[in-house]
Design a protein around this motif. Structure first.
Motif, PDB file in Angstrom:
ATOM      1  N   ARG A   1       0.867  -1.068   0.075  1.00 10.13           N
ATOM      2  CA  ARG A   1       0.009  -0.087  -0.073  1.00 10.13           C
ATOM      3  C   ARG A   1       0.971   1.133  -0.111  1.00 10.13           C
ATOM      4  O   ARG A   1       2.266   1.138   0.424  1.00 10.13           O
TER       5      ARG A   1
ATOM      6  N   LEU B   1      -3.738   3.536 -10.448  1.00 12.45           N
ATOM      7  CA  LEU B   1      -3.873   3.709  -9.131  1.00 12.45           C
ATOM      8  C   LEU B   1      -3.957   5.287  -8.904  1.00 12.45           C
ATOM      9  O   LEU B   1      -2.695   5.735  -8.695  1.00 12.45           O
TER      10      LEU B   1
ATOM     11  N   ALA C   1       1.119   8.669  -0.478  1.00 13.11           N
ATOM     12  CA  ALA C   1       1.638   9.570  -1.545  1.00 13.11           C
ATOM     13  C   ALA C   1       1.828  10.785  -1.115  1.00 13.11           C
ATOM     14  O   ALA C   1       0.715  11.532  -0.411  1.00 13.11           O
TER      15      ALA C   1
ATOM     16  N   SER D   1       0.150  14.447  -5.193  1.00 15.08           N
ATOM     17  CA  SER D   1      -0.967  13.854  -6.341  1.00 15.08           C
ATOM     18  C   SER D   1      -0.089  13.183  -7.540  1.00 15.08           C
ATOM     19  O   SER D   1       0.599  13.809  -8.130  1.00 15.08           O
TER      20      SER D   1
ATOM     21  N   THR E   1      -0.550   9.272 -10.221  1.00 12.61           N
ATOM     22  CA  THR E   1      -1.029   8.073 -10.715  1.00 12.61           C
ATOM     23  C   THR E   1       0.000   6.977 -10.917  1.00 12.61           C
ATOM     24  O   THR E   1       1.167   7.214 -11.367  1.00 12.61           O
TER      25      THR E   1
ATOM     26  N   SER F   1      -3.325   4.459   0.225  1.00 14.11           N
ATOM     27  CA  SER F   1      -4.216   3.610  -0.567  1.00 14.11           C
ATOM     28  C   SER F   1      -4.661   2.173   0.254  1.00 14.11           C
ATOM     29  O   SER F   1      -4.176   1.868   1.050  1.00 14.11           O
TER      30      SER F   1
ATOM     31  N   MET G   1      -3.799   8.523  -6.886  1.00 11.91           N
ATOM     32  CA  MET G   1      -3.468   9.086  -5.535  1.00 11.91           C
ATOM     33  C   MET G   1      -3.610  10.743  -5.455  1.00 11.91           C
ATOM     34  O   MET G   1      -3.058  11.180  -5.952  1.00 11.91           O
TER      35      MET G   1
ATOM     36  N   GLU H   1      -2.990  10.980   0.561  1.00 11.09           N
ATOM     37  CA  GLU H   1      -3.967   9.800   0.592  1.00 11.09           C
ATOM     38  C   GLU H   1      -2.966   8.487   0.940  1.00 11.09           C
ATOM     39  O   GLU H   1      -2.131   8.124   0.698  1.00 11.09           O
TER      40      GLU H   1
END
Length: 217
Positions: free
Chosen positions: A148, A164, A151, A154, A156, A172, A166, A170
């Protein structure tokens, strides 16, 4: 510890003999309100970690005070674990500060659960310090890496050829991969996790340049 032991008398003498912080955390040997916290420095600086229970009335203490200092970790240091005794039903203030620059700091309050260990993570958003608290968990699966991500910006990821997305800060959900050098990509570049082991669970603090910290669950 001696102070707390001396507090075991009648309720009236208990209140008069102990200061408020003793009252809030005293459980006389019970492990019910003690959790382990893994401290992780995912920044580029040396970081001081502080923790402070709120008062009985829920009022906030000055967590930046040296009284609540617990540890200093340099950038790249291995995570370290401490045990903290919290008061029942109230929040804990968490605080991180650059060791050599007190003006660079960040704090948050969280209400923790009993009998639940946590990761206390310092990370950075460009030049600003941030912190996250996340539950210590596992999601082991034989012959796979359970992964997991936290991030710090921001981004991907591609995990098992699926995007995924992010948001900054955040955490995951768990994913399972079986190729440590091909199943995770950032901007078409492989995010290698070959320093980890099959059958175990890991949390990775990441930015677009790669892994900032690896947390062995």
């Amino acid at each position: 510890m001696l102070t707390r032991m001396l507090c075991i008398v009648t309720l009236s003498s208990f209140i008069s003999a102990c200061d408020s912080e003793d009252l809030e955390t005293a459980n006389f040997g019970s492990s019910l309100y003690k959790n382990d916290y893994t401290l992780i420095n995912a920044t580029n600086s040396e970081i001081d970690f502080h923790m402070a229970n709120t008062e009985i009335a829920g009022d906030e203490r000055d967590v930046s005070s040296n009284k609540y200092y617990i540890e200093t970790l340099a950038s790249g240091d291995e995570p370290t674990t401490i045990r903290h005794e919290h008061n029942v039903g109230y929040k804990i203030s968490f605080y991180v500060q650059e060791h050599s620059k007190a003006s660079r700091h960040h704090k948050k309050q969280f209400k923790v659960k009993n009998d639940q260990d946590y990761h206390f993570i310092a990370w950075q958003e460009q030049d600003a310090l941030r912190l996250s608290l996340m539950k210590n968990q596992t999601n082991n699966k034989p012959d796979f890496f359970a992964v997991r991500f936290l991030a710090t910006e921001s981004m991907t990821l591609m995990v098992n050829k699926q995007p995924l997305i992010m948001a900054k800060g955040e955490i995951s959900l768990w994913r399972h991969v079986d190729d440590c050098n091909d199943d995770i990509k950032i901007n078409d570049e492989t995010l290698s996790i070959c320093h980890t082991s099959y059958g175990n669970s890991y949390t990775f603090v990441i930015d677009k340049s790669g892994i900032k910290a690896t947390i062995n669950e």
